[in-house]
Design a protein around this motif. Structure first.
Motif, PDB file in Angstrom:
ATOM      1  N   THR A  85      64.605  19.850  52.200  1.00  0.00           N
ATOM      2  CA  THR A  85      63.124  19.437  52.260  1.00  0.00           C
ATOM      3  C   THR A  85      62.954  18.672  52.159  1.00  0.00           C
ATOM      4  O   THR A  85      63.295  17.891  51.191  1.00  0.00           O
ATOM      5  CB  THR A  85      62.695  20.848  51.187  1.00  0.00           C
ATOM      6  N   GLY A  86      61.369  18.268  51.905  1.00  0.00           N
ATOM      7  CA  GLY A  86      60.547  17.533  51.672  1.00  0.00           C
ATOM      8  C   GLY A  86      59.934  16.551  52.811  1.00  0.00           C
ATOM      9  O   GLY A  86      59.840  17.350  54.244  1.00  0.00           O
ATOM     10  N   SER A  87      59.273  15.379  53.251  1.00  0.00           N
ATOM     11  CA  SER A  87      58.744  14.873  53.516  1.00  0.00           C
ATOM     12  C   SER A  87      59.553  14.088  54.667  1.00  0.00           C
ATOM     13  O   SER A  87      59.468  13.961  56.004  1.00  0.00           O
ATOM     14  CB  SER A  87      57.753  14.016  53.242  1.00  0.00           C
ATOM     15  N   GLY A  88      60.655  14.086  54.614  1.00  0.00           N
ATOM     16  CA  GLY A  88      61.742  14.126  55.736  1.00  0.00           C
ATOM     17  C   GLY A  88      61.831  14.669  56.893  1.00  0.00           C
ATOM     18  O   GLY A  88      62.145  14.296  57.889  1.00  0.00           O
ATOM     19  N   VAL A  89      61.840  15.106  56.615  1.00  0.00           N
ATOM     20  CA  VAL A  89      61.200  17.308  57.380  1.00  0.00           C
ATOM     21  C   VAL A  89      60.605  16.923  58.965  1.00  0.00           C
ATOM     22  O   VAL A  89      60.846  16.988  60.095  1.00  0.00           O
ATOM     23  CB  VAL A  89      61.220  18.353  57.145  1.00  0.00           C
ATOM     24  N   TYR A  90      59.850  16.307  57.912  1.00  0.00           N
ATOM     25  CA  TYR A  90      58.377  15.705  59.147  1.00  0.00           C
ATOM     26  C   TYR A  90      59.128  14.923  60.625  1.00  0.00           C
ATOM     27  O   TYR A  90      58.519  14.963  61.666  1.00  0.00           O
ATOM     28  CB  TYR A  90      57.170  15.234  58.148  1.00  0.00           C
ATOM     29  N   SER A  91      59.956  13.935  60.191  1.00  0.00           N
ATOM     30  CA  SER A  91      59.801  13.325  60.459  1.00  0.00           C
ATOM     31  C   SER A  91      61.793  13.211  61.910  1.00  0.00           C
ATOM     32  O   SER A  91      61.582  13.360  63.025  1.00  0.00           O
ATOM     33  CB  SER A  91      61.348  11.797  60.614  1.00  0.00           C
ATOM     34  N   LEU A  92      62.004  14.297  61.171  1.00  0.00           N
ATOM     35  CA  LEU A  92      62.956  15.424  62.222  1.00  0.00           C
ATOM     36  C   LEU A  92      62.194  16.394  63.114  1.00  0.00           C
ATOM     37  O   LEU A  92      62.247  16.309  64.443  1.00  0.00           O
ATOM     38  CB  LEU A  92      63.877  16.384  61.300  1.00  0.00           C
ATOM     39  N   GLN A  93      61.211  16.826  62.585  1.00  0.00           N
ATOM     40  CA  GLN A  93      60.179  17.964  63.297  1.00  0.00           C
ATOM     41  C   GLN A  93      60.057  16.963  64.727  1.00  0.00           C
ATOM     42  O   GLN A  93      59.354  17.281  65.885  1.00  0.00           O
ATOM     43  CB  GLN A  93      59.133  18.630  62.117  1.00  0.00           C
ATOM     44  N   ALA A  94      59.292  15.431  64.216  1.00  0.00           N
ATOM     45  CA  ALA A  94      59.055  14.479  65.261  1.00  0.00           C
ATOM     46  C   ALA A  94      59.707  14.298  66.085  1.00  0.00           C
ATOM     47  O   ALA A  94      59.104  14.735  67.863  1.00  0.00           O
ATOM     48  CB  ALA A  94      58.587  13.752  64.575  1.00  0.00           C
ATOM     49  N   HIS A  95      60.783  14.093  65.849  1.00  0.00           N
ATOM     50  CA  HIS A  95      61.669  13.669  67.459  1.00  0.00           C
ATOM     51  C   HIS A  95      61.741  15.252  67.832  1.00  0.00           C
ATOM     52  O   HIS A  95      62.179  14.606  69.551  1.00  0.00           O
ATOM     53  CB  HIS A  95      63.438  13.657  66.369  1.00  0.00           C
ATOM     54  N   PHE A  96      61.536  16.352  67.546  1.00  0.00           N
ATOM     55  CA  PHE A  96      62.565  17.472  68.242  1.00  0.00           C
ATOM     56  C   PHE A  96      61.324  17.919  69.157  1.00  0.00           C
ATOM     57  O   PHE A  96      61.648  17.403  70.189  1.00  0.00           O
ATOM     58  CB  PHE A  96      62.682  18.965  67.072  1.00  0.00           C
ATOM     59  N   LEU A  97      59.791  17.702  68.519  1.00  0.00           N
ATOM     60  CA  LEU A  97      59.435  18.213  70.132  1.00  0.00           C
ATOM     61  C   LEU A  97      58.913  17.216  70.288  1.00  0.00           C
ATOM     62  O   LEU A  97      58.676  17.479  71.797  1.00  0.00           O
ATOM     63  CB  LEU A  97      57.813  17.346  68.766  1.00  0.00           C
ATOM     64  N   LEU A  98      59.451  15.500  70.680  1.00  0.00           N
ATOM     65  CA  LEU A  98      59.249  14.619  71.604  1.00  0.00           C
ATOM     66  C   LEU A  98      60.857  14.796  72.450  1.00  0.00           C
ATOM     67  O   LEU A  98      60.344  14.877  73.609  1.00  0.00           O
ATOM     68  CB  LEU A  98      59.526  13.133  71.457  1.00  0.00           C
ATOM     69  N   ASP A  99      61.298  15.138  72.042  1.00  0.00           N
ATOM     70  CA  ASP A  99      62.985  15.867  72.800  1.00  0.00           C
ATOM     71  C   ASP A  99      62.569  16.704  73.466  1.00  0.00           C
ATOM     72  O   ASP A  99      62.955  17.094  74.578  1.00  0.00           O
ATOM     73  CB  ASP A  99      63.674  15.872  71.527  1.00  0.00           C
ATOM     74  N   TRP A 100      61.369  17.948  73.230  1.00  0.00           N
ATOM     75  CA  TRP A 100      61.461  19.034  73.477  1.00  0.00           C
ATOM     76  C   TRP A 100      60.658  18.851  75.583  1.00  0.00           C
ATOM     77  O   TRP A 100      61.080  18.981  76.073  1.00  0.00           O
ATOM     78  CB  TRP A 100      61.284  20.229  73.325  1.00  0.00           C
ATOM     79  N   ASN A 101      59.847  17.787  74.701  1.00  0.00           N
ATOM     80  CA  ASN A 101      58.343  17.795  75.853  1.00  0.00           C
ATOM     81  C   ASN A 101      58.547  16.701  77.164  1.00  0.00           C
ATOM     82  O   ASN A 101      58.372  17.010  78.019  1.00  0.00           O
ATOM     83  CB  ASN A 101      57.503  16.958  75.022  1.00  0.00           C
ATOM     84  N   ALA A 102      60.103  15.726  76.374  1.00  0.00           N
ATOM     85  CA  ALA A 102      60.468  14.904  77.925  1.00  0.00           C
ATOM     86  C   ALA A 102      61.702  15.960  78.862  1.00  0.00           C
ATOM     87  O   ALA A 102      62.196  15.763  79.316  1.00  0.00           O
ATOM     88  CB  ALA A 102      61.311  14.469  76.880  1.00  0.00           C
ATOM     89  N   SER A 103      61.816  17.094  78.349  1.00  0.00           N
ATOM     90  CA  SER A 103      62.903  18.028  78.036  1.00  0.00           C
ATOM     91  C   SER A 103      62.388  19.247  79.723  1.00  0.00           C
ATOM     92  O   SER A 103      62.984  19.522  80.250  1.00  0.00           O
ATOM     93  CB  SER A 103      63.357  19.023  77.219  1.00  0.00           C
ATOM     94  N   ASP A 104      61.051  20.023  78.746  1.00  0.00           N
ATOM     95  CA  ASP A 104      60.490  20.351  79.330  1.00  0.00           C
ATOM     96  C   ASP A 104      58.634  20.170  79.480  1.00  0.00           C
ATOM     97  O   ASP A 104      58.998  21.498  78.228  1.00  0.00           O
ATOM     98  CB  ASP A 104      60.505  21.736  78.572  1.00  0.00           C
ATOM     99  N   PRO A 105      58.355  19.520  79.975  1.00  0.00           N
ATOM    100  CA  PRO A 105      57.232  19.096  79.955  1.00  0.00           C
ATOM    101  C   PRO A 105      56.263  20.528  80.306  1.00  0.00           C
ATOM    102  O   PRO A 105      55.039  20.167  80.522  1.00  0.00           O
ATOM    103  CB  PRO A 105      57.131  17.577  81.221  1.00  0.00           C
ATOM    104  N   LYS A 106      56.917  20.768  81.672  1.00  0.00           N
ATOM    105  CA  LYS A 106      55.452  22.534  81.956  1.00  0.00           C
ATOM    106  C   LYS A 106      55.657  23.170  80.521  1.00  0.00           C
ATOM    107  O   LYS A 106      54.234  23.898  81.259  1.00  0.00           O
ATOM    108  CB  LYS A 106      56.663  23.031  82.556  1.00  0.00           C
ATOM    109  N   ARG A 107      56.326  23.013  79.506  1.00  0.00           N
ATOM    110  CA  ARG A 107      55.661  23.329  79.093  1.00  0.00           C
ATOM    111  C   ARG A 107      55.810  22.929  76.890  1.00  0.00           C
ATOM    112  O   ARG A 107      56.457  23.466  76.422  1.00  0.00           O
ATOM    113  CB  ARG A 107      56.725  25.169  78.438  1.00  0.00           C
ATOM    114  N   PRO A 108      54.866  22.172  76.889  1.00  0.00           N
ATOM    115  CA  PRO A 108      55.041  21.215  76.392  1.00  0.00           C
ATOM    116  C   PRO A 108      54.437  21.819  74.958  1.00  0.00           C
ATOM    117  O   PRO A 108      53.897  22.963  75.102  1.00  0.00           O
ATOM    118  CB  PRO A 108      54.072  20.285  76.544  1.00  0.00           C
TER     119      PRO A 108
END
Length: 490
Positions: A267-290
């Motif tokens: 828990t802490g600010s490192g979670v923001y970075s994990l979240q950011a990388h997940f969002l980028l991976d999702w939007n690259a994998s399913d751009p129709k539902r960003p």
């Protein structure tokens, strides 16, 4: 007849050279592929078509075309607000040599800021999970408590007993109104079909194979796997490490027995970075539902109750760039070592730069120890691991075979302050071909804890010396040398 064979050999060799050189790659991989194409006519080209092609421009653009400036700015603002709020409320984290850790790590922090645009994440609370039972008990409890959103990304999400249990929890939370997104690797999760995630989609959740918008033979590739393991719950709790989702990670596979891995919960600010990388991976994998990369629901304010004292950086790497960020981090960690550098990895296939860094550290008086499994999960890869283990032992590096089941942890501990835990192995594939994620830790307590775990694992390991390697059978040594020739493409 002989003339015909010579002509065919010349044609095969010419086509092999043209095929390999038409795409830029490092020289080691170039020669390895030429060797395969020449020595295995026809079949070698079939193998190359699945495992040798570079990442397509379409997939590269899916990553490189994303604008991350607004998301990065939002994360920086949230961390600054948390700092200011902490000062106003008199919150002072326990010191315990945190500053000393950052002093030794400053060049590493700067490196990642430059090559991965990764900010230093402060105020983190970190817990290590080194058994499947501990990891999945924590994960299931956190998933059941989710209120707003769950984001999971795993190389392996099997449709076995544990996989169904995790999926059913996700289905239950989706029915309760929680936003659920799952990314899985199509090859790593082989056998898990879209039908497996149908109940989740029916409940309003989402699941997508990583960078696979169509699963056709032409589009299929064995390389460029999503080897990341990321979990983010409500933007407040994060997981990263080596475990995947499947029964074998609980020790239910007779072939491997006990599964020894290392994951961390934060828990802490490192979670923001994990979240950011997940969002980028999702939007690259399913751009129709960003997913909205600056939404407040994914980046909530950092409450004092979730803060700790640990500093860290979340670092990703992948074939979308040539920077090899995690490899560079490993090398810099090795270079910073003054007393010890203890490593655990299931696959020990270092490239020349990493090999030299380890050799230099050992020759400089650093206590370099490397622990690998005593059994293979990929026999050909394991022979290459044995080869490099034998070579490193010649320079005074202590090599250990873990004998209490299968060792899958990817950890590095340097001196008293620095460490790394993540998904990246010490091999060519993790450095150049896979999409990986690691947490680089700058905290003395965390480094001491991982060193203690390493010492515990030593009690169920056997040291392999130059003498013991020299006593290996000739056939085994031959297989190791052959595997070494193909190491850059394993």
């Amino acid at each position: 007849m002989l003339t015909t064979l010579l002509v065919l050999l010349m044609i095969n060799t010419t086509v092999a050279v043209i095929t390999v050189f038409r795409e830029p790659r490092d020289i080691a991989a170039t020669w390895a592929w030429i060797l395969v194409l020449i020595l295995i006519p026809v079949l070698g080209f079939i193998i190359y078509s699945f495992a040798g092609r570079k990442l397509s421009q379409r997939r590269l653009f899916a990553y490189q075309g994303q604008d991350t400036s607004a998301m990065n700015e939002k994360i920086a603002d949230l961390i600054q607000e948390a700092d200011e709020r902490g000062k106003r409320e008199g919150f002072v984290p326990h010191f315990n040599e945190t500053q000393a850790s950052l002093v030794q790590a400053q060049s590493l922090v700067t490196l990642f800021q430059n090559i991965n645009q990764t900010s230093l994440a402060t105020k983190n609370r970190v817990k290590f999970l080194t058994s499947g039972r501990a990891f999945f008990d924590h994960l299931k409890e956190d998933l059941r408590q989710a209120e707003k959103n769950i984001n999971l990304e795993f190389y392996t999400f099997y449709s076995d007993k544990l996989g169904h249990e995790i999926r059913d929890i996700l289905v239950e939370r989706a029915r309760a109104g929680v936003e659920v997104h799952v990314i899985y690797d199509a090859l790593g999760s082989f056998g898990t079909t879209k039908r497996f995630f149908a109940p989740l989609r029916a409940a309003g959740g989402h699941a997508a194979p990583f960078l696979k918008r169509r699963l056709t033979l032409i589009d299929f590739q064995l390389n460029f796997r999503d080897h990341r393991k990321i979990v983010v719950i409500d933007g407040k709790i994060g997981y990263v490490g080596g475990f995947n989702i499947g029964d074998q990670y609980l020790g239910r596979d007779k072939k491997f027995g006990h599964w020894r891995d290392t994951h961390l919960r934060m828990t802490g600010s490192g979670v923001y970075s994990l979240q950011a990388h997940f969002l980028l991976d999702w939007n690259a994998s399913d751009p129709k539902r960003p997913m909205a990369v600056t939404s407040d629901c994914y980046f909530p304010p950092l409450s004092l109750a979730l803060q700790g004292k640990s500093n860290l950086q979340i670092v990703t790497s992948g074939p979308e760039t040539d920077d090899e960020q995690i490899k560079m981090g490993y090398i810099r960690l090795i270079q910073l070592a003054k007393k010890r550098c203890w490593i655990q990895t299931p696959y020990l296939i270092p490239d020349d730069s990493t090999f030299d860094a380890l050799r230099i550290a050992a020759n400089s008086g650093v206590d370099v120890r490397i622990m690998v499994p005593c059994m293979p999960d990929h026999p050909f890869v394991y022979r290459a691991t044995q080869y490099y283990a034998a070579q490193l032992a010649k320079y005074g590096i202590k090599i250990y075979y873990y004998k209490n089941g299968f060792l899958h942890a990817k950890t590095m501990v340097v001196d008293d302050h620095l460490a790394s835990v993540g998904s990246a192995n010490l091999d060519f594939r993790s450095f150049k071909l896979n999409f990986e994620v690691n947490a680089f830790l700058y905290d003395s307590d965390l480094a001491h804890h991982l060193a203690h775990v390493f010492k515990q694992d030593l009690t169920v390991s056997s040291e392999q010396t130059v003498t013991s390697f020299a006593q290996q059978g000739r056939w085994l040594v031959f297989k190791q040398y052959v595997a070494r020739l193909l190491a850059p493409i394993l």
